[in-house]
Design a protein around this motif. Structure first.
Motif, PDB file in Angstrom:
ATOM      1  N   GLU A 126      -4.764   0.085  -8.087  1.00  0.00           N
ATOM      2  CA  GLU A 126      -4.848   1.418  -7.660  1.00  0.00           C
ATOM      3  C   GLU A 126      -3.460   1.971  -7.122  1.00  0.00           C
ATOM      4  O   GLU A 126      -2.774   2.973  -7.528  1.00  0.00           O
ATOM      5  N   ALA A 127      -2.601   1.032  -6.474  1.00  0.00           N
ATOM      6  CA  ALA A 127      -1.388   1.039  -6.096  1.00  0.00           C
ATOM      7  C   ALA A 127      -0.433   1.243  -7.147  1.00  0.00           C
ATOM      8  O   ALA A 127       0.452   2.003  -7.036  1.00  0.00           O
ATOM      9  N   GLY A 128      -0.577   0.733  -8.452  1.00  0.00           N
ATOM     10  CA  GLY A 128       0.203   0.682  -9.429  1.00  0.00           C
ATOM     11  C   GLY A 128       0.305   2.478 -10.021  1.00  0.00           C
ATOM     12  O   GLY A 128       1.247   2.614 -10.572  1.00  0.00           O
ATOM     13  N   GLU A 129      -0.834   3.107  -9.621  1.00  0.00           N
ATOM     14  CA  GLU A 129      -0.710   4.324 -10.078  1.00  0.00           C
ATOM     15  C   GLU A 129       0.096   5.577  -9.236  1.00  0.00           C
ATOM     16  O   GLU A 129      -0.019   6.607  -9.680  1.00  0.00           O
ATOM     17  N   MET A 130       0.173   5.204  -8.096  1.00  0.00           N
ATOM     18  CA  MET A 130       1.093   5.866  -7.219  1.00  0.00           C
ATOM     19  C   MET A 130       2.560   6.186  -7.454  1.00  0.00           C
ATOM     20  O   MET A 130       3.000   5.353  -7.667  1.00  0.00           O
ATOM     21  N   PRO A 131       2.738   7.289  -7.240  1.00  0.00           N
ATOM     22  CA  PRO A 131       4.384   7.530  -7.781  1.00  0.00           C
ATOM     23  C   PRO A 131       5.235   7.018  -6.613  1.00  0.00           C
ATOM     24  O   PRO A 131       5.039   6.846  -5.438  1.00  0.00           O
ATOM     25  N   ARG A 132       6.295   6.664  -7.111  1.00  0.00           N
ATOM     26  CA  ARG A 132       7.553   6.385  -6.211  1.00  0.00           C
ATOM     27  C   ARG A 132       8.181   7.490  -5.532  1.00  0.00           C
ATOM     28  O   ARG A 132       8.879   8.236  -6.315  1.00  0.00           O
ATOM     29  N   ILE A 133       7.754   7.819  -4.042  1.00  0.00           N
ATOM     30  CA  ILE A 133       8.292   8.799  -3.673  1.00  0.00           C
ATOM     31  C   ILE A 133       9.741   8.836  -3.154  1.00  0.00           C
ATOM     32  O   ILE A 133      10.417   9.939  -2.600  1.00  0.00           O
ATOM     33  N   GLY A 134      10.251   7.460  -3.303  1.00  0.00           N
ATOM     34  CA  GLY A 134      11.930   7.531  -2.477  1.00  0.00           C
ATOM     35  C   GLY A 134      12.714   8.730  -3.080  1.00  0.00           C
ATOM     36  O   GLY A 134      13.632   9.083  -2.501  1.00  0.00           O
ATOM     37  N   ARG A 193      12.289  11.650  -3.810  1.00  0.00           N
ATOM     38  CA  ARG A 193      12.285  13.009  -3.535  1.00  0.00           C
ATOM     39  C   ARG A 193      13.317  13.351  -2.476  1.00  0.00           C
ATOM     40  O   ARG A 193      13.574  14.473  -2.145  1.00  0.00           O
ATOM     41  N   TYR A 194      13.579  12.241  -1.490  1.00  0.00           N
ATOM     42  CA  TYR A 194      14.917  12.276  -0.720  1.00  0.00           C
ATOM     43  C   TYR A 194      16.222  12.707  -1.349  1.00  0.00           C
ATOM     44  O   TYR A 194      17.052  13.059  -0.884  1.00  0.00           O
ATOM     45  N   ASP A 195      16.162  12.784  -2.892  1.00  0.00           N
ATOM     46  CA  ASP A 195      17.328  12.842  -3.624  1.00  0.00           C
ATOM     47  C   ASP A 195      16.953  14.194  -4.380  1.00  0.00           C
ATOM     48  O   ASP A 195      17.965  14.543  -5.182  1.00  0.00           O
ATOM     49  N   GLY A 196      16.176  14.787  -4.023  1.00  0.00           N
ATOM     50  CA  GLY A 196      15.817  16.119  -4.377  1.00  0.00           C
ATOM     51  C   GLY A 196      14.991  16.162  -5.980  1.00  0.00           C
ATOM     52  O   GLY A 196      15.008  16.975  -6.379  1.00  0.00           O
ATOM     53  N   VAL A 197      14.577  15.016  -6.312  1.00  0.00           N
ATOM     54  CA  VAL A 197      13.658  15.124  -7.383  1.00  0.00           C
ATOM     55  C   VAL A 197      12.245  15.070  -7.283  1.00  0.00           C
ATOM     56  O   VAL A 197      11.632  14.317  -6.548  1.00  0.00           O
ATOM     57  N   PRO A 198      11.612  16.097  -7.970  1.00  0.00           N
ATOM     58  CA  PRO A 198      10.225  16.453  -7.799  1.00  0.00           C
ATOM     59  C   PRO A 198       9.307  15.145  -8.282  1.00  0.00           C
ATOM     60  O   PRO A 198       9.660  14.470  -9.011  1.00  0.00           O
ATOM     61  N   LEU A 199       8.266  14.912  -7.541  1.00  0.00           N
ATOM     62  CA  LEU A 199       7.484  13.856  -7.894  1.00  0.00           C
ATOM     63  C   LEU A 199       7.074  13.653  -9.395  1.00  0.00           C
ATOM     64  O   LEU A 199       6.893  12.808  -9.853  1.00  0.00           O
ATOM     65  N   GLY A 200       6.758  14.945  -9.790  1.00  0.00           N
ATOM     66  CA  GLY A 200       6.349  15.013 -11.223  1.00  0.00           C
ATOM     67  C   GLY A 200       7.477  14.209 -12.237  1.00  0.00           C
ATOM     68  O   GLY A 200       6.861  13.960 -13.530  1.00  0.00           O
ATOM     69  N   ALA A 201       8.459  14.143 -11.919  1.00  0.00           N
ATOM     70  CA  ALA A 201       9.712  13.781 -12.707  1.00  0.00           C
ATOM     71  C   ALA A 201      10.088  12.214 -12.480  1.00  0.00           C
ATOM     72  O   ALA A 201      10.891  11.758 -13.225  1.00  0.00           O
ATOM     73  N   THR A 202       9.236  11.661 -11.450  1.00  0.00           N
ATOM     74  CA  THR A 202       9.649  10.406 -11.207  1.00  0.00           C
ATOM     75  C   THR A 202       8.630   9.350 -11.799  1.00  0.00           C
ATOM     76  O   THR A 202       7.536   9.722 -12.476  1.00  0.00           O
ATOM     77  N   GLU A 203       8.717   8.187 -11.932  1.00  0.00           N
ATOM     78  CA  GLU A 203       8.036   7.201 -12.395  1.00  0.00           C
ATOM     79  C   GLU A 203       6.841   6.658 -11.235  1.00  0.00           C
ATOM     80  O   GLU A 203       7.029   6.973 -10.100  1.00  0.00           O
ATOM     81  N   ILE A 204       5.841   5.999 -11.818  1.00  0.00           N
ATOM     82  CA  ILE A 204       4.753   5.296 -10.880  1.00  0.00           C
ATOM     83  C   ILE A 204       5.278   3.982 -10.498  1.00  0.00           C
ATOM     84  O   ILE A 204       6.275   3.468 -11.136  1.00  0.00           O
ATOM     85  N   ILE A 205       4.775   3.461  -9.394  1.00  0.00           N
ATOM     86  CA  ILE A 205       4.871   1.923  -8.974  1.00  0.00           C
ATOM     87  C   ILE A 205       4.855   0.980 -10.186  1.00  0.00           C
ATOM     88  O   ILE A 205       5.536   0.148 -10.288  1.00  0.00           O
ATOM     89  N   CYS A 239       9.521 -10.263  -8.513  1.00  0.00           N
ATOM     90  CA  CYS A 239       9.591  -9.094  -9.049  1.00  0.00           C
ATOM     91  C   CYS A 239       8.288  -8.178  -9.059  1.00  0.00           C
ATOM     92  O   CYS A 239       8.309  -7.081  -8.694  1.00  0.00           O
ATOM     93  N   VAL A 240       7.182  -9.057  -9.513  1.00  0.00           N
ATOM     94  CA  VAL A 240       5.982  -8.232  -9.702  1.00  0.00           C
ATOM     95  C   VAL A 240       5.445  -8.163  -8.272  1.00  0.00           C
ATOM     96  O   VAL A 240       4.782  -7.072  -7.918  1.00  0.00           O
ATOM     97  N   LEU A 241       5.355  -9.366  -7.483  1.00  0.00           N
ATOM     98  CA  LEU A 241       4.470  -9.235  -6.216  1.00  0.00           C
ATOM     99  C   LEU A 241       4.903  -8.602  -5.055  1.00  0.00           C
ATOM    100  O   LEU A 241       4.330  -8.084  -4.271  1.00  0.00           O
ATOM    101  N   HIS A 242       6.452  -8.316  -5.123  1.00  0.00           N
ATOM    102  CA  HIS A 242       6.987  -8.038  -3.731  1.00  0.00           C
ATOM    103  C   HIS A 242       6.392  -6.287  -3.799  1.00  0.00           C
ATOM    104  O   HIS A 242       6.480  -5.830  -2.760  1.00  0.00           O
ATOM    105  N   ASP A 243       6.140  -5.721  -4.895  1.00  0.00           N
ATOM    106  CA  ASP A 243       5.969  -4.193  -4.805  1.00  0.00           C
ATOM    107  C   ASP A 243       4.384  -3.951  -4.294  1.00  0.00           C
ATOM    108  O   ASP A 243       4.084  -2.820  -4.018  1.00  0.00           O
ATOM    109  N   LEU A 244       3.638  -4.897  -4.122  1.00  0.00           N
ATOM    110  CA  LEU A 244       2.332  -4.806  -3.584  1.00  0.00           C
ATOM    111  C   LEU A 244       2.280  -4.380  -2.158  1.00  0.00           C
ATOM    112  O   LEU A 244       1.419  -3.779  -1.789  1.00  0.00           O
ATOM    113  N   SER A 245       3.266  -4.449  -1.523  1.00  0.00           N
ATOM    114  CA  SER A 245       3.291  -4.071  -0.265  1.00  0.00           C
ATOM    115  C   SER A 245       4.021  -2.691  -0.187  1.00  0.00           C
ATOM    116  O   SER A 245       4.260  -2.011   1.120  1.00  0.00           O
ATOM    117  N   ASP A 246       4.473  -1.988  -1.205  1.00  0.00           N
ATOM    118  CA  ASP A 246       5.027  -0.859  -1.243  1.00  0.00           C
ATOM    119  C   ASP A 246       4.166   0.201  -0.662  1.00  0.00           C
ATOM    120  O   ASP A 246       4.811   1.140   0.407  1.00  0.00           O
TER     121      ASP A 246
END
Length: 235
Positions: A22-30, A32-44, A73-80
């Motif tokens: 489920e976490a893999g389907e979440m968008p990377r929200i960082g 948006r702090y650079d003005g990019v809408p969530l719809g244009a970013t990738e997911i985790i 590389c794979v496991l560190h994003d579990l805590s994101d």
């Protein structure tokens, strides 16, 4: 009805798998702090897939362990998504806890050569995503610069410099053969298979099947109604 396994540690590990999926389907929200809408970013999951390739490539060029780098590389994003990795694996098998928490701790400690390659893979993926967003006219020059400056391995910096000069679609071009290594021609299906594919009859379209009903221990098969059949009006 859901059945509880008699092995709580196995259940704890299974819960972790559900959360990871489920976490893999979440968008990377960082972004948006650079003005990019969530719809244009990738997911985790996109970022994890990318770093799982970049990390071993960097490790191979730096002369460190590609397999271990890929795991970091794979496991560190579990805590994101939650940043509480210990809670995520608290109910899992002790060996699972050791692997997951050990990988996250090693990545965050950033001391071993494998961890440094994993960090560079993380930043290089962000750099590549920034170049992609920049070509879509998002103002992310600052993010791109920060990611480039964070790269420490010489091979990572050289790859970043090369990526900046490459068109996004250039990856699809067939590479030039190395001296003495001719590229093999694309594989072709045998004529018999091609003829069978070309003469295959089109399937008869059907309405969506109605849901079968449970009758005791048996399930009735759903009925299929061909298109064009006059359906009875509902009373």
């Amino acid at each position: 009805m859901t059945q509880q396994t008699s092995e709580p540690r196995i259940t704890g590990a299974a819960v972790l798998l559900f959360e990871a999926r489920e976490a893999g389907e979440m968008p990377r929200i960082g972004w948006r702090y650079d003005g990019v809408p969530l719809g244009a970013t990738e997911i985790i999951a996109d970022q994890g897939d990318s770093t799982a390739v970049i990390g071993p490539a960097l490790a191979a060029m730096e002369g460190v362990n590609p397999e271990h780098t890929a795991m970091l590389c794979v496991l560190h994003d579990l805590s994101d998504p939650r940043t509480v990795a210990a809670d995520q694996v608290a109910a899992a098998h002790p060996n699972v806890q050791d692997v997951v928490l050990g990988a996250i701790a090693e990545f965050e400690d950033d001391d071993a050569p494998d961890a440094r390659c994993a960090h560079d893979a993380d930043k290089l993926d962000c750099y590549l995503q920034g170049l992609r967003l920049l070509r879509q006219r998002h103002r992310v020059e600052g993010k791109i610069r920060r990611c480039r400056e964070a790269l420490r391995a010489a091979s990572a910096r050289r790859m970043a410099d090369a990526d900046e000069t490459i068109d996004p679609a250039q990856w699809a071009a067939r590479p030039a053969p190395r001296p003495g290594h001719a590229l093999s021609p694309p594989r072709r299906r045998p004529p018999a298979i091609m003829n069978a594919m070309n003469t295959r009859a089109a399937p008869t379209p059907y309405h969506r099947p109605s849901t079968g009903r449970l009758t005791g221990a048996h399930r009735t098969a759903p009925s299929l109604t061909p298109l064009g059949t006059q359906l009875p009006e509902r009373a």
